[in-house]
Design a protein around this motif. Structure first.
Motif, PDB file in Angstrom:
ATOM      1  N   GLN A 121       0.795  -1.221   0.000  1.00  0.00           N
ATOM      2  CA  GLN A 121       0.000   0.000   0.000  1.00  0.00           C
ATOM      3  C   GLN A 121       0.833   1.278   0.000  1.00  0.00           C
ATOM      4  N   SER A 122       2.146   1.152   0.127  1.00  0.00           N
ATOM      5  CA  SER A 122       3.014   2.323   0.129  1.00  0.00           C
ATOM      6  C   SER A 122       3.532   2.608  -1.268  1.00  0.00           C
ATOM      7  N   ARG A 123       3.595   3.903  -1.584  1.00  0.00           N
ATOM      8  CA  ARG A 123       4.187   4.335  -2.850  1.00  0.00           C
ATOM      9  C   ARG A 123       5.425   5.182  -2.565  1.00  0.00           C
ATOM     10  N   ALA A 124       6.226   4.761  -1.595  1.00  0.00           N
ATOM     11  CA  ALA A 124       7.444   5.488  -1.257  1.00  0.00           C
ATOM     12  C   ALA A 124       8.260   5.718  -2.523  1.00  0.00           C
ATOM     13  N   THR A 125       8.934   6.852  -2.567  1.00  0.00           N
ATOM     14  CA  THR A 125       9.713   7.199  -3.755  1.00  0.00           C
ATOM     15  C   THR A 125      10.924   8.027  -3.342  1.00  0.00           C
ATOM     16  N   ALA A 126      11.855   8.164  -4.276  1.00  0.00           N
ATOM     17  CA  ALA A 126      13.021   9.011  -4.055  1.00  0.00           C
ATOM     18  C   ALA A 126      13.486   9.553  -5.394  1.00  0.00           C
ATOM     19  N   GLY A 127      14.146  10.699  -5.353  1.00  0.00           N
ATOM     20  CA  GLY A 127      14.634  11.299  -6.584  1.00  0.00           C
ATOM     21  C   GLY A 127      15.614  12.420  -6.311  1.00  0.00           C
ATOM     22  N   ILE A 128      15.987  13.088  -7.392  1.00  0.00           N
ATOM     23  CA  ILE A 128      16.964  14.164  -7.334  1.00  0.00           C
ATOM     24  C   ILE A 128      16.408  15.363  -8.108  1.00  0.00           C
ATOM     25  N   ALA A 129      16.623  16.553  -7.555  1.00  0.00           N
ATOM     26  CA  ALA A 129      16.297  17.802  -8.250  1.00  0.00           C
ATOM     27  C   ALA A 129      17.300  18.861  -7.800  1.00  0.00           C
ATOM     28  N   GLN A 130      17.907  19.534  -8.752  1.00  0.00           N
ATOM     29  CA  GLN A 130      18.846  20.626  -8.495  1.00  0.00           C
ATOM     30  C   GLN A 130      19.951  20.223  -7.509  1.00  0.00           C
ATOM     31  N   GLY A 131      20.415  18.990  -7.603  1.00  0.00           N
ATOM     32  CA  GLY A 131      21.496  18.521  -6.747  1.00  0.00           C
ATOM     33  C   GLY A 131      21.068  18.171  -5.339  1.00  0.00           C
ATOM     34  N   THR A 132      19.767  18.111  -5.086  1.00  0.00           N
ATOM     35  CA  THR A 132      19.215  17.781  -3.772  1.00  0.00           C
ATOM     36  C   THR A 132      18.554  16.414  -3.843  1.00  0.00           C
ATOM     37  N   TYR A 133      18.781  15.598  -2.825  1.00  0.00           N
ATOM     38  CA  TYR A 133      18.117  14.298  -2.734  1.00  0.00           C
ATOM     39  C   TYR A 133      16.759  14.458  -2.066  1.00  0.00           C
ATOM     40  N   PHE A 134      15.764  13.727  -2.573  1.00  0.00           N
ATOM     41  CA  PHE A 134      14.414  13.736  -2.027  1.00  0.00           C
ATOM     42  C   PHE A 134      13.973  12.307  -1.729  1.00  0.00           C
ATOM     43  N   PHE A 135      13.369  12.114  -0.557  1.00  0.00           N
ATOM     44  CA  PHE A 135      12.825  10.823  -0.166  1.00  0.00           C
ATOM     45  C   PHE A 135      11.414  11.044   0.354  1.00  0.00           C
ATOM     46  N   ALA A 136      10.460  10.226  -0.109  1.00  0.00           N
ATOM     47  CA  ALA A 136       9.079  10.291   0.379  1.00  0.00           C
ATOM     48  C   ALA A 136       8.774   8.993   1.111  1.00  0.00           C
ATOM     49  N   LEU A 137       8.516   9.112   2.409  1.00  0.00           N
ATOM     50  CA  LEU A 137       8.204   7.958   3.253  1.00  0.00           C
ATOM     51  C   LEU A 137       6.748   8.014   3.698  1.00  0.00           C
ATOM     52  N   PRO A 138       6.165   6.869   4.028  1.00  0.00           N
ATOM     53  CA  PRO A 138       4.814   6.862   4.584  1.00  0.00           C
ATOM     54  C   PRO A 138       4.754   7.641   5.898  1.00  0.00           C
ATOM     55  N   GLY A 139       3.547   7.897   6.363  1.00  0.00           N
ATOM     56  CA  GLY A 139       3.328   8.763   7.505  1.00  0.00           C
ATOM     57  C   GLY A 139       3.390   8.135   8.879  1.00  0.00           C
ATOM     58  N   SER A 140       3.730   6.870   8.988  1.00  0.00           N
ATOM     59  CA  SER A 140       3.801   6.260  10.323  1.00  0.00           C
ATOM     60  C   SER A 140       5.215   6.352  10.876  1.00  0.00           C
ATOM     61  N   PRO A 141       5.344   6.480  12.201  1.00  0.00           N
ATOM     62  CA  PRO A 141       6.686   6.485  12.797  1.00  0.00           C
ATOM     63  C   PRO A 141       7.469   5.213  12.455  1.00  0.00           C
ATOM     64  N   GLY A 142       6.798   4.074  12.414  1.00  0.00           N
ATOM     65  CA  GLY A 142       7.477   2.821  12.083  1.00  0.00           C
ATOM     66  C   GLY A 142       8.059   2.842  10.681  1.00  0.00           C
ATOM     67  N   ALA A 143       7.297   3.360   9.724  1.00  0.00           N
ATOM     68  CA  ALA A 143       7.806   3.456   8.351  1.00  0.00           C
ATOM     69  C   ALA A 143       8.980   4.422   8.273  1.00  0.00           C
ATOM     70  N   CYS A 144       8.919   5.507   9.050  1.00  0.00           N
ATOM     71  CA  CYS A 144      10.034   6.461   9.073  1.00  0.00           C
ATOM     72  C   CYS A 144      11.278   5.822   9.679  1.00  0.00           C
ATOM     73  N   ARG A 145      11.093   5.054  10.753  1.00  0.00           N
ATOM     74  CA  ARG A 145      12.235   4.339  11.346  1.00  0.00           C
ATOM     75  C   ARG A 145      12.836   3.366  10.340  1.00  0.00           C
ATOM     76  N   ASP A 146      11.989   2.549   9.719  1.00  0.00           N
ATOM     77  CA  ASP A 146      12.473   1.561   8.755  1.00  0.00           C
ATOM     78  C   ASP A 146      13.186   2.226   7.588  1.00  0.00           C
ATOM     79  N   GLY A 147      12.572   3.250   7.006  1.00  0.00           N
ATOM     80  CA  GLY A 147      13.169   3.926   5.857  1.00  0.00           C
ATOM     81  C   GLY A 147      14.478   4.600   6.207  1.00  0.00           C
ATOM     82  N   TRP A 148      14.519   5.296   7.344  1.00  0.00           N
ATOM     83  CA  TRP A 148      15.743   5.977   7.747  1.00  0.00           C
ATOM     84  C   TRP A 148      16.827   4.969   8.127  1.00  0.00           C
ATOM     85  N   ASP A 149      16.498   4.077   9.060  1.00  0.00           N
ATOM     86  CA  ASP A 149      17.513   3.182   9.607  1.00  0.00           C
ATOM     87  C   ASP A 149      18.086   2.222   8.568  1.00  0.00           C
TER      88      ASP A 149
END
Length: 175
Positions: A121-149
Motif C-alpha cells: 500500500q506504500s508508494r514510497a519514492t526518491a529522486g533528485i532535483a537541483q542537486g538535492t536528494y528527495f525521499f518520500a516515506l509513509p506517515g507512520s513512525p514505524g515506516a520512518c524508522r524503517d526507511g531511515w535506519d
C-alpha cells in the motif's frame, strides 16, 4: 554494509516535511522520529514544516528547498498511500529531474519484514532535483524508522561502503 573508519563523516543539511490534514506540530510523531534520527546520525536538521495534503503546495515547498543551497536532502513523511488525498508522490515527481527507481522496491522489501503484505500500500519514492536528494516515506513512525535506519541513513553516511550518495552528490548537477 561496513563503514570505513578511514573515511571522514560529512554531515548533511536535511529538511523534513510532514504532509497531513490531521496532524499538528504537537502530534507529528513521524516528523519527530526523523528529526531525532537525523540529529543522532550527526546530520543537521536544516528545516522542518508541516503541510496539508495539497499537491501544488507540497511541490512548491519541495522546489523551494531544492533551490536552497543550505539544504542537501529533503525527507517527506505522509501522503504516500492510495487514497484520493495521498498526493505527496505526485508532488515529488512534479519536481524530480531523476527518480531513484531502486528506492521503492527496497523500501517495500524492508516494509515486508515489518508489516507483511501491507507493504504493497506504500508508494514510497526518491529522486533528485537541483542537486538535492528527495525521499518520500509513509506517515507512520514505524515506516520512518524503517526507511531511515535501513535505507536512507546508510546512504547518507560518507563512510558507507562500497558506495554512498554523499560521494556522488557533487556530481549531481554536472552536464
Amino acid at each position: 554494509m561496513p563503514l570505513d573508519p578511514d573515511r571522514p563523516f560529512h554531515p548533511l543539511r536535511i529538511a523534513v516535511l510532514t504532509v497531513s490534514d490531521s496532524r499538528s506540530p504537537a502530534t507529528d510523531r513521524s516528523g519527530d522520529t526523523l528529526a531525532e534520527r537525523i540529529a543522532a546520525a550527526g546530520h543537521v536538521l536544516a528545516a522542518r514544516e508541516l503541510l496539508p495534503d495539497d499537491r501544488a503546495a507540497i511541490a512548491a515547498r519541495l522546489r523551494g528547498w531544492a533551490a536552497d543551497p543550505a539544504i542537501d536532502v529533503v525527507i517527506t513523511t505522509g501522503g504516500t498511500g492510495l487514497t484520493g488525498r495521498d498526493v505527496t508522490v505526485e508532488a515529488h515527481r512534479d519536481i524530480y529531474e531523476k527518480e531513484i527507481e531502486a528506492f521503492a522496491p527496497l523500501f517495500a522489501l524492508v516494509s515486508w519484514e515489518t508489516v507483511g503484505t501491507s507493504a504493497m500500500q506504500s508508494r514510497a519514492t526518491a529522486g533528485i532535483a537541483q542537486g538535492t536528494y528527495f525521499f518520500a516515506l509513509p506517515g507512520s513512525p514505524g515506516a520512518c524508522r524503517d526507511g531511515w535506519d535501513r535505507l536512507i541513513a546508510p546512504q547518507l553516511d560518507s563512510r558507507h561502503r562500497p558506495c554512498n550518495l554523499v560521494e556522488i552528490r557533487p556530481r549531481l548537477t554536472e552536464t
